[in-house]
Design an enzyme around this catalytic site. Structure first.
Site, PDB file in Angstrom:
ATOM      1  N   GLU A  36     -67.314  12.391  29.251  1.00 57.20           N
ATOM      2  CA  GLU A  36     -65.942  13.077  29.088  1.00 57.20           C
ATOM      3  C   GLU A  36     -65.015  12.339  29.483  1.00 57.20           C
ATOM      4  OE1 GLU A  36     -66.566  17.278  30.559  1.00 57.20           O
ATOM      5  OE2 GLU A  36     -68.218  17.661  29.035  1.00 57.20           O
ATOM      6  N   ARG A  93     -56.321   6.952   6.534  1.00 55.03           N
ATOM      7  CA  ARG A  93     -56.607   6.523   5.144  1.00 55.03           C
ATOM      8  C   ARG A  93     -57.261   7.773   4.653  1.00 55.03           C
ATOM      9  NH1 ARG A  93     -59.179   0.904   6.492  1.00 55.03           N
ATOM     10  NH2 ARG A  93     -59.259   1.954   8.462  1.00 55.03           N
ATOM     11  N   LYS A 190     -56.134  -4.248  -7.453  1.00 55.87           N
ATOM     12  CA  LYS A 190     -57.422  -4.428  -6.639  1.00 55.87           C
ATOM     13  C   LYS A 190     -58.299  -3.079  -7.122  1.00 55.87           C
ATOM     14  CE  LYS A 190     -57.747  -2.355  -2.531  1.00 55.87           C
ATOM     15  NZ  LYS A 190     -57.342  -2.264  -1.148  1.00 55.87           N
ATOM     16  N   ASP A 216     -49.341  -6.087   3.877  1.00 63.65           N
ATOM     17  CA  ASP A 216     -50.038  -4.886   3.932  1.00 63.65           C
ATOM     18  C   ASP A 216     -50.104  -3.921   5.230  1.00 63.65           C
ATOM     19  OD1 ASP A 216     -51.646  -2.824   2.584  1.00 63.65           O
ATOM     20  OD2 ASP A 216     -53.373  -4.138   2.422  1.00 63.65           O
ATOM     21  N   ASP A 220     -58.719  -4.359   7.585  1.00 64.95           N
ATOM     22  CA  ASP A 220     -59.717  -3.903   8.223  1.00 64.95           C
ATOM     23  C   ASP A 220     -60.896  -4.657   8.275  1.00 64.95           C
ATOM     24  OD1 ASP A 220     -61.855  -2.222   9.116  1.00 64.95           O
ATOM     25  OD2 ASP A 220     -61.290  -0.397   7.828  1.00 64.95           O
ATOM     26  N   THR A 224     -60.044  -6.937   1.447  1.00 68.24           N
ATOM     27  CA  THR A 224     -58.829  -6.936   0.377  1.00 68.24           C
ATOM     28  C   THR A 224     -58.047  -8.565   0.494  1.00 68.24           C
ATOM     29  OG1 THR A 224     -58.660  -4.822   0.637  1.00 68.24           O
ATOM     30  CG2 THR A 224     -56.692  -5.820   0.012  1.00 68.24           C
TER      31      THR A 224
END
Ligand code: R5P
Length: 310
Positions: A36, A93, A190, A216, A220, A224
């Site tokens: 925690e 996203r 794409k 961009d 990630d 791409t």
């Protein structure tokens, strides 16, 4: 005015503090044995204008929880105004229902930050501009474009330069960079057969003999970028580099960049990076600490933030 940092990006928080020539407020943000989060602010913040710097990057849930708990601690310590400074806003996203019975997590995260007690939000390059509207509190969405455009001017000859949007969704962002550099624009068509996989269908524009820069908001898995770079080289580009605001760089991304056709990947320091990224010779970082620091100064002084992008 006080600056406070969670654990997600202490290097950037330190650089912002240095830019503003003020120290970070002493605070403990640690874990109990069961993991925690516990936070304790070790200085008086009663009546202060406090900026909490915390990207909700990997591990996103832990870092988000730290932000919420720090905000709660500040509310209970009677801070006058709390600004959540979130250089990288994770969950962005997930900004729409992609299928039946799926969540809109970006909206949920915006609600959580607001309900924890933040009075305003300062973030950078939201995945989609309209996420700003998910917050019912004032939200400033900074753009890294001027900082990255300056870096391109310093490192790339302008003749023959072409700015490339790696997908149709990024055209507005890429066009604004192309305009700043007085360069041409091309677009990668794409498709995503499924989440986490990308496929280049076509290149809209003639890239033969051009020096290409992909632009961009997020890299990630690197799919791409690397697929777009391959397609551009196949169509006759002389070289391909990439400028990306947020280096999420998960899974195979660094290896893909290292092994792929990209000449260079430039990211900002919105997300703190592990050694694997820092040591990759193809990846370079540009700091947005002065940009965020200046925005904080302007908010504290009730000055225009949008003037920064004129
Ligand atoms: C998608 O719309 C974003 O702007 C990025 O293009 C995407 O998140 C990059 O993901 P990856 O590196 O995994 O292909």
């Amino acid at each position: 005015m006080k600056l406070l940092s969670g654990n997600s990006n202490r290097v950037l928080a330190g650089a912002i503090a240095a830019h503003l020539d003020m120290p970070l407020t002493k605070a403990q943000v640690k874990r109990f044995a069961d993991n925690e989060v516990f936070a304790m602010i070790e200085e008086n913040v009663r009546g202060e204008d406090v900026f909490v710097i915390q990207s909700t990057s990997y591990p996103a849930n832990d870092n988000l929880m730290e932000l919420l708990i720090l905000t709660d601690a500040l509310v209970r310590a009677s801070a006058k105004r709390i600004t959540a400074v979130v250089p990288y806003f994770g969950y962005a996203r997930q900004d729409r229902k992609t299928d039946g019975r799926t969540p809109i997590s970006a909206k949920l995260v915006a609600n959580l930050i607001t309900r924890a007690g933040a009075d305003r939000v300062l973030t950078m390059d939201l995945h989609a501009g309209q996420i700003q509207g998910f917050f019912d509190i004032p939200t400033d969405n900074l753009l890294a474009t001027p900082v990255l455009a300056q870096d391109i001017k310093e490192n790339y000859p302008r003749d023959n330069l072409m700015i490339i949007s790696p997908d149709v969704g990024g055209v507005v962002r890429a066009r604004s960079l192309a305009k700043r550099l007085d360069a041409d624009l091309a677009i990668v068509d794409k498709r995503r057969p499924k989440a986490g996989e990308s496929e280049v269908m076509n290149i809209i524009g003639d890239v033969e003999g051009r020096r290409c820069i992909l632009f961009d908001d997020i890299v990630d898995s690197g799919g791409t970028l690397v697929n777009a770079a391959k397609a551009l080289m196949d169509k006759g580009a002389t070289e391909v580099s990439a400028y990306i605001s947020h280096g999420v760089l998960s899974g195979p991304a660094v290896q893909r960049v290292a092994d792929g056709p990209l000449k260079e990947l430039v990211i900002t320091d919105s997300i703190e990076q592990p050694d694997e990224v820092l040591k990759c010779p193809k990846i370079r970082r540009v700091s947005v600490a002065p940009l965020i620091g200046e925005a904080i100064r302007r908010i504290a002084n009730e000055e225009s933030v949008s003037k920064l992008f004129d």
